[in-house]
Every structure is written in structure tokens, then in C-alpha cells.
Motif scaffolding. Structure first.
Motif, mmCIF file in Angstrom:
data_model
loop_
_atom_site.group_PDB
_atom_site.id
_atom_site.type_symbol
_atom_site.label_atom_id
_atom_site.label_comp_id
_atom_site.label_asym_id
_atom_site.label_seq_id
_atom_site.Cartn_x
_atom_site.Cartn_y
_atom_site.Cartn_z
ATOM 1 N N ILE A 278 11.254 -7.281 2.756
ATOM 2 C CA ILE A 278 12.487 -7.224 3.793
ATOM 3 C C ILE A 278 13.052 -6.669 2.411
ATOM 4 O O ILE A 278 14.058 -6.194 3.217
ATOM 5 C CB ILE A 278 12.830 -9.056 4.119
ATOM 6 N N ASN A 279 13.583 -7.409 0.981
ATOM 7 C CA ASN A 279 14.744 -6.338 0.253
ATOM 8 C C ASN A 279 14.600 -5.176 0.584
ATOM 9 O O ASN A 279 15.626 -4.839 0.717
ATOM 10 C CB ASN A 279 14.255 -7.158 -1.036
ATOM 11 N N ALA A 280 13.336 -3.927 0.953
ATOM 12 C CA ALA A 280 13.524 -3.138 0.860
ATOM 13 C C ALA A 280 13.857 -2.573 2.674
ATOM 14 O O ALA A 280 14.850 -0.897 2.241
ATOM 15 C CB ALA A 280 11.686 -2.637 1.103
ATOM 16 N N THR A 281 13.884 -3.424 3.010
ATOM 17 C CA THR A 281 14.095 -2.876 4.700
ATOM 18 C C THR A 281 15.748 -2.740 5.052
ATOM 19 O O THR A 281 16.692 -2.095 5.552
ATOM 20 C CB THR A 281 13.691 -3.622 5.481
ATOM 21 N N LYS B 48 5.840 -3.533 -6.472
ATOM 22 C CA LYS B 48 6.542 -3.203 -7.564
ATOM 23 C C LYS B 48 7.937 -2.360 -7.867
ATOM 24 O O LYS B 48 8.955 -2.011 -7.908
ATOM 25 C CB LYS B 48 6.117 -3.934 -9.113
ATOM 26 N N LEU B 49 6.869 -1.174 -6.976
ATOM 27 C CA LEU B 49 7.040 0.327 -6.824
ATOM 28 C C LEU B 49 8.486 0.068 -6.007
ATOM 29 O O LEU B 49 9.361 0.996 -5.457
ATOM 30 C CB LEU B 49 6.816 1.430 -6.781
ATOM 31 N N LEU B 50 8.504 -1.400 -4.243
ATOM 32 C CA LEU B 50 9.225 -1.225 -3.586
ATOM 33 C C LEU B 50 10.744 -1.255 -4.472
ATOM 34 O O LEU B 50 12.422 -1.270 -3.721
ATOM 35 C CB LEU B 50 9.422 -2.154 -2.711
ATOM 36 N N PRO C 27 12.698 8.664 -3.343
ATOM 37 C CA PRO C 27 11.317 9.367 -2.977
ATOM 38 C C PRO C 27 10.065 7.402 -2.771
ATOM 39 O O PRO C 27 8.975 8.179 -2.267
ATOM 40 C CB PRO C 27 11.201 10.052 -3.627
ATOM 41 N N VAL C 28 9.652 7.589 -4.562
ATOM 42 C CA VAL C 28 8.379 6.397 -5.058
ATOM 43 C C VAL C 28 9.011 4.869 -3.887
ATOM 44 O O VAL C 28 7.778 4.882 -3.346
ATOM 45 C CB VAL C 28 9.149 5.954 -6.231
ATOM 46 N N ARG C 29 9.993 4.574 -3.886
ATOM 47 C CA ARG C 29 10.095 3.154 -3.187
ATOM 48 C C ARG C 29 9.511 3.665 -2.016
ATOM 49 O O ARG C 29 9.105 2.994 -0.731
ATOM 50 C CB ARG C 29 11.774 3.137 -3.085
ATOM 51 N N ALA C 30 10.429 4.983 -1.076
ATOM 52 C CA ALA C 30 9.972 4.985 0.407
ATOM 53 C C ALA C 30 8.420 5.611 0.667
ATOM 54 O O ALA C 30 7.528 5.201 1.285
ATOM 55 C CB ALA C 30 10.174 6.550 0.856
ATOM 56 N N GLU C 31 7.326 5.791 -0.360
ATOM 57 C CA GLU C 31 6.141 6.037 -0.240
ATOM 58 C C GLU C 31 5.295 5.231 -0.615
ATOM 59 O O GLU C 31 4.648 4.773 -0.204
ATOM 60 C CB GLU C 31 5.793 6.817 -1.417
ATOM 61 N N ALA C 32 5.623 4.117 -1.215
ATOM 62 C CA ALA C 32 5.249 3.009 -1.840
ATOM 63 C C ALA C 32 5.399 1.639 -0.885
ATOM 64 O O ALA C 32 4.254 1.362 0.068
ATOM 65 C CB ALA C 32 5.704 2.135 -2.934
ATOM 66 N N ALA C 33 6.172 2.182 -0.108
ATOM 67 C CA ALA C 33 6.450 1.100 0.995
ATOM 68 C C ALA C 33 5.530 1.805 2.028
ATOM 69 O O ALA C 33 4.941 1.172 2.433
ATOM 70 C CB ALA C 33 7.926 1.305 1.368
ATOM 71 N N GLY C 34 4.807 3.305 2.218
ATOM 72 C CA GLY C 34 4.186 3.987 3.221
ATOM 73 C C GLY C 34 2.701 3.338 2.820
ATOM 74 O O GLY C 34 1.802 3.012 4.122
#
Length: 743
Positions: free
Chosen positions: A252-255, A210-212, A219-226
């Protein structure tokens, strides 16, 4: 107490607003001790103000260390544990500020460990302070700062139930806290895979996915992906869980989010890379992701879906590395063909744009591009396509498709002279990046095709190339200099055109101030460009030899060698002339304190003497001989090689220059000894010098035959073709000078 509080408040405001106030406080020897004392024993408000001032000082690392060593940690932890919300916030801010060291901050690491900072931070997070998100964000930020450098961090974290605290914050924390929470979760899972089961049990996977989404800060999206990357890397069950939670489309949407949402900066890159790595973990490797995305392009039901798939493919190709290659190698030819097939008649603009992005990633990838023909040219064409106007875009796209779909040269793909004219038109009023790509393509053309050199000249390319030498980027200057060198080398007529365009001053600037590669290119271009003596240029080059810049004189000496090889003998011998000053400076550099300069000076002088019989017969040769002979006793392979080479060149006219002959006999014993050197290159050049020394039969008669023949025989057996020739000459001249006992 009120006076202290007021003074501290004023001091804090001054530090934040005036640079000179910050410097004055920071440089005062008693500032930190006094502030720490107030933090320990002042009233609550004084403590808060003292903590605030100390936190402000931590903006500079040297002061941060001073604050840390001043004993601030115990009173800060005491203030953090107090019941005052304002006190908690002030303490948390300063703890965060003082924890911002790196892994090399060993003293800080020891202090944080000794004072038990990590357990206290977890304890305060566990309690759920009244001040809420502000302190949560600061404390998790401090823990993020401390995780890589603090001793016993992980033991303290496990004992404090850190994972459970983070999982609770994951669902209740504010945006400013969530990025730190996800970062710490990712680190903990990579530290110990056992933590992954807790994450799965807490049903945190859905929250991370969800955070993606686009509703969250970058920053939240990047660290959630991490965190998802770490989870999927460490736990097989997690890969299934992510897939079952519809995680693959989310990843995929995040990339493609940075591209679709026009995001830039480190977090945009982190979102792409982390999300793609998570996809690779789930799919069994990055090659599987690339293959799957390529195949799915055929079944996309809308241009938007096609564009999104191409965006994800671009991200995958961008981060493809050695690890991915060793897991399962991708076929870049197949990927290239798949992408080129997306250029269909009346294809939507968005699809074309994403296809070009994917091709840019493919041609820019250092591993995949190696397996593709003309990858450099294709990468540059794609770069220009992304920046050019519509009409130019169409022409460049045709060239790219021609180059990719048929085995032809860049010259043919660009339609010869028409393509050269197009590229030259992009050299003027274009962006720095566009100019850089256009010059680089012209450089490739001039390297591979002779017709292009006249085409560049005829299209008026020389003046803008010289202009780029003066004002372009570092890379554009280097490519421009290379093109001009290729033009000069191709035709005397073109060389004259380049010379008349005032390229020399710009090349001299590059020789002085460019990168090591730029200096080398400038020197080589000057060597091709200058075919007659030029007093001003010689003077400028000589000045560079004696100035601080460039630090290395190697390429300046190369350029001077070229110029002094064509200057008149009268100029070289006339005291006070530019040429005479130059060659005397080169001789002086034989006594430089830098080995590189000594060796290169000897090399440059040898190049001049090899081509100039008239100079070998002058007093300049005698002066050089005396200085070069002193180098034969230095224990440096490069100096011994080049000094021997220089002497060999001077000895070519030993019969004509009696003064050289008179001084040269003193060099015989040193050269004979060097001919027996274990370094074969030194032995070869010393043997060459001996061979030329023996052109004087009187010197040959005085040599000890065995001392010459034995090392020369070794060179005959093991040396290069040139070395063998000189070794044979040395033996022949020795034998010719005397009767030898053949028994």
C-alpha cells in the motif's frame, strides 16, 4: 602497440565528444573490421580501447548491428574471461551496448545464441568477479536485454543455475544491479511457476519487500514490486507469505509513494501499478482491493492514514481494467459516494487532495466511468479543481458535489451564467491543461444547453475561443471550433459576432493542419459560419485542394460546397473569378488518382447542384456531366454512388438545359446497368438518376421498359424510403412516356 593504444584512446574521446567524429567513424567501411581485428589480436590495452570504441558506436542501432555482424562477440567474451579488471569492465560495457536490440532483432538473437553468450554471462556472475558491482550491473543488464529475444535463453539460464545466482545477488548486489536482478526474477517466475518455491525457500520475500522502501532507487523499487507481482500471481503460498511478512502495508505504501514523494516518470508509474497488482493477487482481485480500501476509510484513526488509504484507492482505480471487471465487477456508484463523503467541513487539505486524486482516477477510468452519470463533466471539473486557485477551487468543488449528489444538468451545477463566466475567465492566462479542461466544459455546455450559447457570447467568450483556435492545444482547438459551430447554429446574431471576430482564418488553418477529427470539425463550423460568398476564403480553400496539405481533401470539399452554394451565379460563371476557379478545380478532381477525392468531389458537386437550379441550367452543369459520366465505369462502390448522385442532381433541370439533355442520353445504358447492381446503395442512386433522366420524356421513350422496371421493382421492395420514392418515380415516368403492354 603504444601508438595504436594512444590512437584508439583519442578516437574514443573524439567519438564521445564530437558528433562529426562519431559519424565519420561510423560511415567508414573499414572501421568495424579493423576494430574487431584489434580486439582479437591486440595487446590487452589495445583490446580494452578497441572494445570501448566499439561500445561507443553501438549508440546508433544501425552501427550496433554492424558491430554485431563484424564478429565482435567471441573476442569480447574472451576479454570478459580475462584476469584484467579493466578488461572485464570494458568487455561488459560493450556486451551490454551490443545487446540492446529488440524482439525484432532476429539476426542478433541468432548470433547471441550461436556464440553461447548467455551461459558465459551466468558463469561470470557465478564466479563473482573482482571488479564487483560494475560488471554485475552490466552483465545482469545484458541478460535483461537478451531474455525476450535470444533463442534457448531459458534453457541456458536453468542449466547455469540462474535463479540461485540471482537470489545471491539479491542480498549482496549493489543498487545498480538490484533492479536488473528483480526484473529477471520476475520474468523467470512468470516463465515457470516452479521457480517461485526457490524464491520462497531462500526467504527472498522479505528482501523484495525491503527493496520497496523509500531508501532505494526508483528503478529498484519498481522492479522489486514487479517481482512481488509475479510471485503473488504464480504461487498461492507466496500470497500468504507476503501477507505474513507485513507485505500488505508495504505494498500500500508503495502504491502511494509516487504521490507522497513527488516521483514522476515511468518508474513511478511502474511502482504504483506493480504494487497494486500484487495487492490484487493477494486479495483475490482488484475489486476486492477497492472495496476493502473504501471500507477501511471509515476506521482510519488519523488524517494521514485516511490520505494514505485514499492514495492507494486512487492507484487501484487507475489500473482497473477488463480483466479486473471480468474477475469481479466493482460498483463505481458506491466508490463515488464513498469518496464524496470525504469532503467534510474543515477536512484537512491532504485528505481533500487525495480524494480529488481518487475521483480523477475513477472518472478517468474507461470502464468504471461508463456506469456513472455525467462522467465526462465530472472528470473535467476534477481536472480543473487540481489546477485552479483556492477561490475558483471552492466554486468548482461545489459544482462537482451538486452534479454528483443530485440529478441535475451541468448548466445547473455550475449555476448557469456564473459558471460560464468562471470558465471563460480560465481561458486566458492559464496553463495549457487548465485551458483544455475549461474549453471542454464549455463545449459540453454548448452541446446540451441553449441558454449557455447566449451566456458564452454575453460573457465575451467568442474572442478567447477564436484565440484558442490560433494558439491552443490540438484538443482545445477542436473543442473551441465545436463551440463556435454551436453558437453559429443557434442564432444569426451570434453567427455574425463569430464572423466579425475573424474566426475564418483560424478555421482554415485547422482545416489544413489539424487532426482528421479537427479537420472535420473545422469544415462543419465553416459550413455553419459562412452564409455569404467570400472571395478570399474561396481562394484559400481552392489552394488547399491543389496543395500537398491536407492530404485528404474531404473536409475542404465540404467547406467549398457550403460556400459555392451561396455565391452569385455571375461569380460562378465569370472566368478567372475565385468561385469559377473553385468549381472548375472540383470538376477536375473527378479525374483524381485518389478514389476518396473522386467520390467526395462528386458528392460536393451534387450538393451544390441540388440546391442551385440556376447552376443546373448553365454550362457548368454540362462540363460536370461529361466528367461524372466517365466515373460510371469505375469499379468502386463509393465512386459509383456519388457519381450517380451527382448526375441525379444535374438531371433535375434536364428539361431546361437542352445541352445536358443532348449529352445525358449517353448515360442511360450505364445507369440502367448500375440499377441492377448487387450493391443496393449503388442500385438506389442509379435508379434515382434514371428517374430524373426520365424527366425528359424523349429519353424515357427510348428506354427498354423491362431493363428499367425489373431493377426498380427490387428497389421498391428492398430499398430505403428515399430509394423507393425514386424507383416509383422512374416507373411512373417510364409508363407516362409510352403505351405499355399490360398483358
Amino acid at each position: 602497440m603504444q601508438d595504436k593504444e594512444y590512437s584508439l584512446k583519442q578516437l574514443s574521446e573524439l567519438i564521445d565528444t564530437r558528433e562529426n567524429a562519431f559519424s565519420a567513424v561510423g560511415s567508414h567501411s573499414q572501421a568495424v573490421p579493423v576494430l574487431v581485428s584489434l580486439l582479437r589480436s591486440g595487446s590487452l590495452n589495445v583490446k580494452i580501447q578497441a572494445a570501448t570504441v566499439l561500445g561507443s558506436l553501438c549508440k546508433e542501432n544501425e552501427l550496433r548491428v554492424k558491430v554485431l555482424l563484424g564478429g565482435c562477440i567471441p573476442p569480447l567474451l574472451g576479454l570478459l574471461k580475462s584476469s584484467s579488471e579493466e578488461g572485464q569492465v570494458a568487455a561488459a560495457k560493450t556486451i551490454f551496448a551490443v545487446s540492446q536490440g529488440d524482439a525484432k532483432d532476429h539476426v542478433g538473437s541468432k548470433i547471441f545464441s550461436t556464440e553461447g553468450v548467455v551461459p558465459v554471462l551466468w558463469e561470470q556472475l557465478q564466479k563473482g568477479l573482482k571488479s564487483g558491482s560494475v560488471v554485475d550491473s552490466l552483465l545482469t543488464g545484458a541478460l535483461k536485454n537478451l531474455y525476450s529475444s535470444t533463442e534457448r535463453f531459458w534453457n541456458s539460464t536453468i542449466q547455469a543455475g540462474g535463479v540461485d545466482i540471482l537470489l545471491k545477488l539479491l542480498t549482496t548486489g549493489q543498487s545498480s544491479t538490484l533492479a536488473n536482478v528483480c526484473f529477471l526474477l520476475a520474468c523467470m517466475m512468470m516463465e515457470d511457476a516452479a521457480f517461485c518455491s526457490k524464491v520462497l525457500t531462500a526467504d527472498a520475500t522479505k528482501q523484495l519487500l525491503k527493496l520497496l522502501g523509500p531508501g532505494n532507487d526508483a528503478p529498484v523499487r519498481a522492479e522489486a514490486a514487479g517481482a512481488l507481482k509475479s510471485l503473488s500471481a504464480q504461487c498461492q503460498d507466496a500470497r500468504k507469505e507476503i501477507a505474513n511478512c507485513n507485505g500488505i502495508p508495504a505494498l500500500i505504501n508503495a502504491t502511494i509513494a509516487p504521490s507522497k514523494e513527488f516521483m514522476q516518470g515511468e518508474y513511478a508509474q511502474a511502482i504504483q501499478e506493480n504494487a497494486m497488482c500484487a495487492l490484487a493477487n493477494i486479495s483475490g482481485g482488484l475489486s476486492y482491493v477497492i472495496s476493502s480500501l473504501g471500507q477501511s476509510l471509515e476506521s482510519c484513526s488519523s488524517p494521514t492514514q485516511t490520505a494514505d488509504t485514499l492514495g492507494a484507492l486512487a492507484s487501484a482505480l487507475m489500473i482497473y481494467d477488463d480483466k479486473a471487471e471480468s474477475t469481479r465487477a466493482s460498483d463505481p456508484l458506491a466508490v463515488e459516494q464513498t469518496l464524496l463523503e470525504q469532503f467534510k467541513p474543515r477536512s484537512p487539505f491532504l485528505v481533500q487532495e487525495r480524494t480529488i486524486e481518487a475521483l480523477a482516477s475513477l472518472y478517468g477510468n474507461p470502464i468504471l466511468s461508463l456506469k456513472l452519470a455525467n462522467s465526462d463533466a465530472k472528470r473535467l471539473l476534477v481536472g480543473l479543481i487540481t489546477m485552479a486557485a483556492n477561490e475558483v477551487q471552492d466554486e468548482l468543488l461545489k459544482a462537482l458535489l451538486t452534479l454528483s449528489n443530485s440529478e441535475c444538468s451541468l448548466w445547473r451545477a455550475l449555476q448557469g451564467r456564473e459558471g460560464v463566466q468562471l470558465l471563460i475567465s480560465l481561458l486566458g492566462l492559464s496553463s495549457e491543461q487548465q485551458q483544455e479542461c475549461a474549453v471542454a466544459l464549455l463545449c459540453l455546455l454548448s452541446n446540451e444547453n441553449d441558454e449557455s450559447k447566449w451566456a458564452i457570447t454575453a460573457a465575451g467568450g467568442i474572442p478567447p475561443l477564436v484565440q484558442i483556435l490560433e494558439s491552443g492545444s490540438a484538443k482545445a482547438k477542436e473543442d473551441s471550433a465545436t463551440i463556435l459551430r454551436n453558437l453559429c447554429d443557434h442564432s444569426e446574431d451570434i453567427r455574425a459576432c463569430v464572423e466579425s471576430a475573424d474566426a475564418v482564418p483560424a478555421l482554415l488553418w485547422l482545416l489544413k493542419n489539424g487532426s482528421p477529427n479537427g479537420k472535420e470539425i473545422a469544415a462543419k463550423t465553416l459550413n455553419h459560419l459562412i452564409h455569404k460568398s467570400d472571395t478570399a476564403t474561396i481562394s484559400q480553400l481552392t489552394a488547399l485542394l491543389t496543395s500537398d496539405l491536407p492530404e485528404s481533401k474531404v473536409y475542404v470539399l465540404d467547406a467549398l460546397r457550403s460556400m459555392l452554394s451561396v455565391v452569385s451565379l455571375s461569380d460562378l460563371l465569370r472566368e478567372g473569378s475565385a468561385a469559377n476557379d473553385a468549381i472548375n478545380t472540383m470538376i477536375k478532381l473527378l479525374s483524381s488518382t485518389k478514389e476518396e477525392t473522386q467520390a467526395k468531389s462528386a458528392s460536393a458537386l451534387s450538393g451544390i447542384f441540388e440546391t442551385r437550379k440556376d447552376l443546373r441550367e448553365s454550362n457548368v452543369a454540362v462540363k460536370t456531366l461529361r466528367s461524372a459520366m466517365k466515373l460510371l465505369n469505375i469499379e468502386s462502390g463509393s465512386i459509383l454512388v456519388e457519381s450517380s448522385r451527382c448526375l441525379a442532381a444535374i438531371f433535375l433541370s434536364i428539361k431546361e438545359n437542352k445541352e445536358v439533355a443532348a449529352n445525358a442520353s449517353d448515360a442511360l445504358s450505364s445507369l440502367v446497368a448500375l440499377a441492377s447492381s448487387s450493391d443496393l446503395e449503388v442500385a438506389e442512386l442509379a435508379t434515382c438518376a434514371v428517374a430524373n433522366l426520365f424527366l425528359d420524356s424523349e429519353i424515357a421513350e427510348n428506354a427498354v421498359a423491362e431493363e428499367v422496371i425489373l431493377p426498380a421493382t427490387r428497389v421498391l421492395r428492398e430499398g430505403t424510403k428515399s430509394g423507393k420514392t425514386h424507383a416509383a418515380a422512374a416507373i411512373a415516368r417510364l409508363l407516362h412516356s409510352r403505351q405499355v403492354d399490360y398483358a
